[in-house]
Design an enzyme around this catalytic site. Structure first.
Site, PDB file in Angstrom:
ATOM      1  N   LYS A  43      10.363   5.172  -6.097  1.00  0.00           N
ATOM      2  CA  LYS A  43       8.792   4.921  -6.389  1.00  0.00           C
ATOM      3  C   LYS A  43       7.809   6.165  -6.284  1.00  0.00           C
ATOM      4  O   LYS A  43       6.965   6.410  -7.225  1.00  0.00           O
ATOM      5  CB  LYS A  43       8.525   3.776  -5.804  1.00  0.00           C
ATOM      6  CG  LYS A  43       6.944   3.327  -5.808  1.00  0.00           C
ATOM      7  CD  LYS A  43       6.436   2.457  -4.773  1.00  0.00           C
ATOM      8  CE  LYS A  43       4.972   2.319  -4.532  1.00  0.00           C
ATOM      9  NZ  LYS A  43       4.290   3.161  -3.407  1.00  0.00           N
ATOM     10  N   ASN A  44       7.785   6.629  -5.175  1.00  0.00           N
ATOM     11  CA  ASN A  44       6.983   7.477  -4.646  1.00  0.00           C
ATOM     12  C   ASN A  44       7.236   8.828  -5.563  1.00  0.00           C
ATOM     13  O   ASN A  44       6.172   9.720  -5.679  1.00  0.00           O
ATOM     14  CB  ASN A  44       6.613   7.724  -3.350  1.00  0.00           C
ATOM     15  CG  ASN A  44       6.079   6.516  -2.618  1.00  0.00           C
ATOM     16  OD1 ASN A  44       5.575   5.829  -3.364  1.00  0.00           O
ATOM     17  ND2 ASN A  44       6.081   6.401  -1.187  1.00  0.00           N
ATOM     18  N   CYS A  50      -8.358  -0.264   0.835  1.00  0.00           N
ATOM     19  CA  CYS A  50      -6.919  -0.549   0.790  1.00  0.00           C
ATOM     20  C   CYS A  50      -6.490  -1.097   2.119  1.00  0.00           C
ATOM     21  O   CYS A  50      -6.993  -0.939   3.292  1.00  0.00           O
ATOM     22  CB  CYS A  50      -6.226   0.891   0.670  1.00  0.00           C
ATOM     23  SG  CYS A  50      -4.645   1.084   1.244  1.00  0.00           S
ATOM     24  N   ARG A  60      -8.031   5.434   3.253  1.00  0.00           N
ATOM     25  CA  ARG A  60      -7.280   6.643   2.825  1.00  0.00           C
ATOM     26  C   ARG A  60      -7.958   7.653   1.884  1.00  0.00           C
ATOM     27  O   ARG A  60      -7.850   7.370   0.689  1.00  0.00           O
ATOM     28  CB  ARG A  60      -6.006   5.886   1.755  1.00  0.00           C
ATOM     29  CG  ARG A  60      -4.941   4.922   2.788  1.00  0.00           C
ATOM     30  CD  ARG A  60      -4.105   4.167   1.704  1.00  0.00           C
ATOM     31  NE  ARG A  60      -2.823   5.199   1.310  1.00  0.00           N
ATOM     32  CZ  ARG A  60      -1.993   4.910   0.549  1.00  0.00           C
ATOM     33  NH1 ARG A  60      -1.855   3.624   0.181  1.00  0.00           N
ATOM     34  NH2 ARG A  60      -0.903   5.579   0.013  1.00  0.00           N
ATOM     35  N   PRO A  61      -8.540   8.555   2.665  1.00  0.00           N
ATOM     36  CA  PRO A  61      -9.345   9.442   2.049  1.00  0.00           C
ATOM     37  C   PRO A  61      -8.481  10.527   1.091  1.00  0.00           C
ATOM     38  O   PRO A  61      -7.219  10.577   1.167  1.00  0.00           O
ATOM     39  CB  PRO A  61      -9.739  10.563   3.129  1.00  0.00           C
ATOM     40  CG  PRO A  61      -8.927   9.971   4.455  1.00  0.00           C
ATOM     41  CD  PRO A  61      -8.446   8.716   4.218  1.00  0.00           C
ATOM     42  N   ILE A  62      -9.360  11.155   0.275  1.00  0.00           N
ATOM     43  CA  ILE A  62      -8.423  12.014  -0.452  1.00  0.00           C
ATOM     44  C   ILE A  62      -9.219  13.655  -0.531  1.00  0.00           C
ATOM     45  O   ILE A  62      -9.322  14.413  -1.416  1.00  0.00           O
ATOM     46  CB  ILE A  62      -8.398  11.498  -2.106  1.00  0.00           C
ATOM     47  CG1 ILE A  62      -9.717  11.176  -2.616  1.00  0.00           C
ATOM     48  CG2 ILE A  62      -7.573  10.456  -2.320  1.00  0.00           C
ATOM     49  CD1 ILE A  62      -9.951  11.463  -4.146  1.00  0.00           C
ATOM     50  N   GLN A 118      -8.453  16.387   0.961  1.00  0.00           N
ATOM     51  CA  GLN A 118      -7.463  17.356   0.921  1.00  0.00           C
ATOM     52  C   GLN A 118      -7.131  17.834  -0.457  1.00  0.00           C
ATOM     53  O   GLN A 118      -7.027  18.686  -0.696  1.00  0.00           O
ATOM     54  CB  GLN A 118      -6.359  17.283   1.837  1.00  0.00           C
ATOM     55  CG  GLN A 118      -6.387  17.009   3.283  1.00  0.00           C
ATOM     56  CD  GLN A 118      -7.287  18.276   3.759  1.00  0.00           C
ATOM     57  OE1 GLN A 118      -7.124  19.224   3.861  1.00  0.00           O
ATOM     58  NE2 GLN A 118      -8.773  17.832   4.615  1.00  0.00           N
ATOM     59  N   ASP A 167       6.419   4.239   5.884  1.00  0.00           N
ATOM     60  CA  ASP A 167       6.787   2.939   4.958  1.00  0.00           C
ATOM     61  C   ASP A 167       7.978   2.308   5.545  1.00  0.00           C
ATOM     62  O   ASP A 167       8.228   1.195   4.850  1.00  0.00           O
ATOM     63  CB  ASP A 167       7.096   3.728   3.647  1.00  0.00           C
ATOM     64  CG  ASP A 167       6.219   4.414   3.039  1.00  0.00           C
ATOM     65  OD1 ASP A 167       4.800   4.180   3.296  1.00  0.00           O
ATOM     66  OD2 ASP A 167       6.377   5.251   2.139  1.00  0.00           O
ATOM     67  N   ARG A 196       5.242  -4.389  -7.044  1.00  0.00           N
ATOM     68  CA  ARG A 196       4.640  -2.928  -7.401  1.00  0.00           C
ATOM     69  C   ARG A 196       5.799  -1.965  -7.390  1.00  0.00           C
ATOM     70  O   ARG A 196       5.593  -0.816  -7.779  1.00  0.00           O
ATOM     71  CB  ARG A 196       3.601  -2.545  -6.535  1.00  0.00           C
ATOM     72  CG  ARG A 196       2.141  -3.123  -7.110  1.00  0.00           C
ATOM     73  CD  ARG A 196       1.074  -2.777  -6.156  1.00  0.00           C
ATOM     74  NE  ARG A 196       1.385  -1.308  -5.870  1.00  0.00           N
ATOM     75  CZ  ARG A 196       1.257  -0.629  -4.711  1.00  0.00           C
ATOM     76  NH1 ARG A 196       0.978  -1.370  -3.581  1.00  0.00           N
ATOM     77  NH2 ARG A 196       1.816   0.566  -4.438  1.00  0.00           N
TER      78      ARG A 196
HETATM   79  N1  EPU Z   1      -5.153  11.880   4.447  1.00  0.00           N
HETATM   80  C1  EPU Z   1      -6.330  12.525   4.710  1.00  0.00           C
HETATM   81  N2  EPU Z   1      -6.879  13.233   3.709  1.00  0.00           N
HETATM   82  C2  EPU Z   1      -6.388  13.307   2.417  1.00  0.00           C
HETATM   83  C3  EPU Z   1      -4.886  12.788   2.062  1.00  0.00           C
HETATM   84  C4  EPU Z   1      -4.383  12.001   3.255  1.00  0.00           C
HETATM   85  O1  EPU Z   1      -6.965  12.260   5.815  1.00  0.00           O
HETATM   86  O2  EPU Z   1      -6.911  13.916   1.448  1.00  0.00           O
HETATM   87  C5  EPU Z   1      -4.453  11.514   5.536  1.00  0.00           C
HETATM   88  C6  EPU Z   1      -4.113   9.959   5.268  1.00  0.00           C
HETATM   89  O3  EPU Z   1      -4.962   8.940   5.465  1.00  0.00           O
HETATM   90  C7  EPU Z   1      -2.885   9.652   6.025  1.00  0.00           C
HETATM   91  C8  EPU Z   1      -2.212  10.854   6.150  1.00  0.00           C
HETATM   92  O4  EPU Z   1      -3.109  11.952   5.701  1.00  0.00           O
HETATM   93  O5  EPU Z   1      -3.205   9.351   7.412  1.00  0.00           O
HETATM   94  C9  EPU Z   1      -0.910  10.889   5.288  1.00  0.00           C
HETATM   95  O6  EPU Z   1      -1.378  10.658   4.025  1.00  0.00           O
HETATM   96  P1  EPU Z   1      -0.676  11.040   2.616  1.00  0.00           P
HETATM   97  O7  EPU Z   1      -1.485  11.777   1.658  1.00  0.00           O
HETATM   98  O8  EPU Z   1       0.694  11.794   2.718  1.00  0.00           O
HETATM   99  O9  EPU Z   1      -0.324   9.766   1.939  1.00  0.00           O
HETATM  100  P2  EPU Z   1      -0.191   9.389   0.253  1.00  0.00           P
HETATM  101  O10 EPU Z   1       0.198  10.688  -0.452  1.00  0.00           O
HETATM  102  O11 EPU Z   1      -1.567   8.709  -0.037  1.00  0.00           O
HETATM  103  C10 EPU Z   1       2.047   8.810   0.232  1.00  0.00           C
HETATM  104  C11 EPU Z   1       3.056   7.432  -0.081  1.00  0.00           C
HETATM  105  C12 EPU Z   1       2.594   6.504   0.864  1.00  0.00           C
HETATM  106  C13 EPU Z   1       3.244   6.814   2.138  1.00  0.00           C
HETATM  107  C14 EPU Z   1       2.654   8.305   2.557  1.00  0.00           C
HETATM  108  C15 EPU Z   1       2.920   8.727   3.679  1.00  0.00           C
HETATM  109  C16 EPU Z   1       2.759   7.734  -2.382  1.00  0.00           C
HETATM  110  C17 EPU Z   1       2.435   7.270  -3.869  1.00  0.00           C
HETATM  111  N3  EPU Z   1       2.488   7.013  -1.571  1.00  0.00           N
HETATM  112  O12 EPU Z   1       0.779   8.375   0.198  1.00  0.00           O
HETATM  113  O13 EPU Z   1       3.513   5.329   0.213  1.00  0.00           O
HETATM  114  O14 EPU Z   1       3.038   5.760   3.038  1.00  0.00           O
HETATM  115  O15 EPU Z   1       2.789   9.009   1.440  1.00  0.00           O
HETATM  116  O16 EPU Z   1       4.293   9.128   3.789  1.00  0.00           O
HETATM  117  O17 EPU Z   1       3.560   8.299  -2.547  1.00  0.00           O
HETATM  118  C18 EPU Z   1       4.418   2.943   0.249  1.00  0.00           C
HETATM  119  O18 EPU Z   1       5.135   3.376  -0.577  1.00  0.00           O
HETATM  120  O19 EPU Z   1       4.342   1.845   0.352  1.00  0.00           O
HETATM  121  C19 EPU Z   1       3.243   4.171   0.649  1.00  0.00           C
HETATM  122  C20 EPU Z   1       2.075   3.525   1.035  1.00  0.00           C
END
Ligand code: EPU
Length: 431
Positions: A22-23, A116, A121-123, A125, A305, A397
């Site tokens: 999925k991811n 969420c 879940r900030p973006i 970065q 996960d 999902r």
């Molecule tokens: N974070 C920040 N700033 C950012 C991005 C992330 O502070 O700009 C923090 C997050 O809040 C979190 C950590 O960094 O504490 C890691 O987040 P990451 O960005 O790695 O997570 P993601 O890319 O949003 C993906 C998976 C998630 C999985 C995480 C961690 C996808 C679509 N989602 O999320 O999957 O938990 O990596 O491995 O790939 C799931 O499958 O149920 C799921 C939530």
């Protein structure tokens, strides 16, 4: 709207076929936007997140089909249509449309999903990366606006190791002018999968899977055919199902290295795990489970996960177990539901503390997010009596035909339409 019912206590046996990841899927599909000719991806999972992304690609002019797990898109007539609302809001991973559309059109408008269930879940970065590549990024009424006259390579150090930011920056950088270096990059297998697709499209990427990724921008990307990697989280979920309720469960189509941290933890708990080339056999049910302490970490550490699914198994272990989530400190919405089923568990800060074994009893419970759903399914398989799970749309999902796969190994699981008042309440909460 359906609910899922499980009559626990059945002994499971057989083989489960693991679907595509999925991811990876939610990043591979947006990546196709960057090509100027058709892309085919084989073995995509049949899950609602994939259907939502197909809808979004059609909305921007893609000629898309998704049949028998094969995804096809001709992206040549796509346009830079803004996507501030609608399906984009249903899907957290729609943020990958930002990197891909920015890379192709030098502009994008993408709505962001609101709060969420895993906590904030900030973006930041992702945005830091886009800005370094030359984009101007603004947040206007819940949608992110990205514009760039041109994109140029940059050196980007991620302050937080992020899967999403690493992939999104790769998507935006593959067609930028010059070299991009992502430092402190995430190393998850899904990142390698996306880099493999982009490389087959003509991109120049080195170091995916390590913490430094180097990208040399190219002018054009072309179509190709790609086979997605198996879903390590689905495989891990079924390994836990095996440990919880099966005499022998064979997990087929898995890359064992991707689930090493879980294999080690299950063995520590006393579960027998035999590892083959692309199969894993779990023989768990008859063993006395030992307690374990678990801490989630970035790959190759124990995945967040699988924290929720493993918590259900830990309710059956003798003694005290502590499971700590360092990635999402608020990913504990499943705990109240497990308590409702008789689990002896409490949350302290970022940790769940369990003492077991506890006899689980069937109850009416609610899946608040995808992996919480998986944890309740596992608890339901172990419980006495019938467990009724609402919020099944979260499970749909991300798990490809979970009910059918569980039935195939002997589980007594079925769907029923929700009562009107339950459905009304669920819809109200989703607004
Ligand atoms: N974070 C920040 N700033 C950012 C991005 C992330 O502070 O700009 C923090 C997050 O809040 C979190 C950590 O960094 O504490 C890691 O987040 P990451 O960005 O790695 O997570 P993601 O890319 O949003 C993906 C998976 C998630 C999985 C995480 C961690 C996808 C679509 N989602 O999320 O999957 O938990 O990596 O491995 O790939 C799931 O499958 O149920 C799921 C939530």
């Amino acid at each position: 709207m359906d609910k899922l019912l499980i009559e626990g206590g059945t002994i499971l046996e057989g083989t489960v076929q693991i679907s595509g990841a999925k991811n990876s899927a939610v990043a591979l599909i947006p990546a196709a936007i960057l090509a100027d000719s058709p892309i085919t991806i084989d073995q995509l999972p049949d899950i609602s997140d994939v259907h939502t992304l197909c809808e979004l690609l059609r909305e921007i002019g893609g000629d898309v089909s998704f049949k028998n797990h094969t995804f096809f898109v001709d992206p040549s007539h796509m346009v830079d249509m803004p996507l501030p609302n609608g399906p984009v809001k249903r899907l957290r991973a729609s943020y990958y449309l930002m990197g891909a559309m920015l890379g192709r059109f030098h502009k994008a408008v993408i709505g962001l999903p609101g709060g969420c269930n895993l906590g904030p879940r900030p973006i930041d970065q992702h945005i830091k990366g886009f800005e370094a590549l030359g984009a101007k990024v603004t947040n206007e009424r819940g949608a992110i606006y990205l514009r760039a006259d041109s994109l140029h390579g940059a050196r980007i150090y991620l302050d937080v190791v992020s899967v999403g930011a690493t992939i999104n920056i790769m998507l935006a950088a593959v067609k930028a002018e010059g070299q991009t270096v992502i430092e402190n990059a995430a190393k998850e297998p899904e990142i390698i999968d996306v880099a493999t697709l982009l490389t087959s499209m003509g991109a120049k990427i080195k170091g995916a899977g390590t913490d430094v990724i180097r990208i040399e921008g190219v002018q054009k990307l072309h179509g190709c055919r790609h086979m997605i990697i198996p879903d390590r989280i689905e495989a891990g979920t079924f390994m836990i199902v095996g440990a919880a309720a099966a005499d022998h469960l064979l997990i087929d189509n898995v890359i064992p290295q991707h689930v090493e941290s879980l294999t080690a933890k299950l063995r520590e708990m006393g579960v027998e795990v035999q590892v083959g080339e692309d199969q894993i056999l779990v023989a768990g049910r008859s063993n006395v489970l030992k307690s374990a302490d678990v801490k989630t970490l970035v790959y190759p550490g124990f995945p967040t996960d699988l924290q929720q699914p493993l918590t259900s198994l830990l309710t059956q272990a003798e003694g005290t177990s502590i499971i700590t989530d360092t990635i999402y400190g608020a990913r504990f919405k499943h705990i109240d539901e497990l308590r409702r089923m008789g689990a002896n568990v409490k949350v302290e800060g970022r940790s769940a503390i369990l003492s077991g074994p506890a006899q689980l009893e069937g109850a009416k419970v609610k899946a608040t997010d995808l992996r919480a759903g998986a944890s309740l399914v596992i608890a339901g398989l172990m419980a006495r009596g019938i467990t009724e799970i609402i919020g099944v749309e979260h499970i749909d999902r991300g798990y490809d035909h979970i009910m059918e796969k569980l039935r195939g190994i002997g589980a007594n699981i079925w769907r029923e339409p929700m009562h009107e008042d339950e459905a009304r309440e669920t819809l109200k909460e989703q607004e």
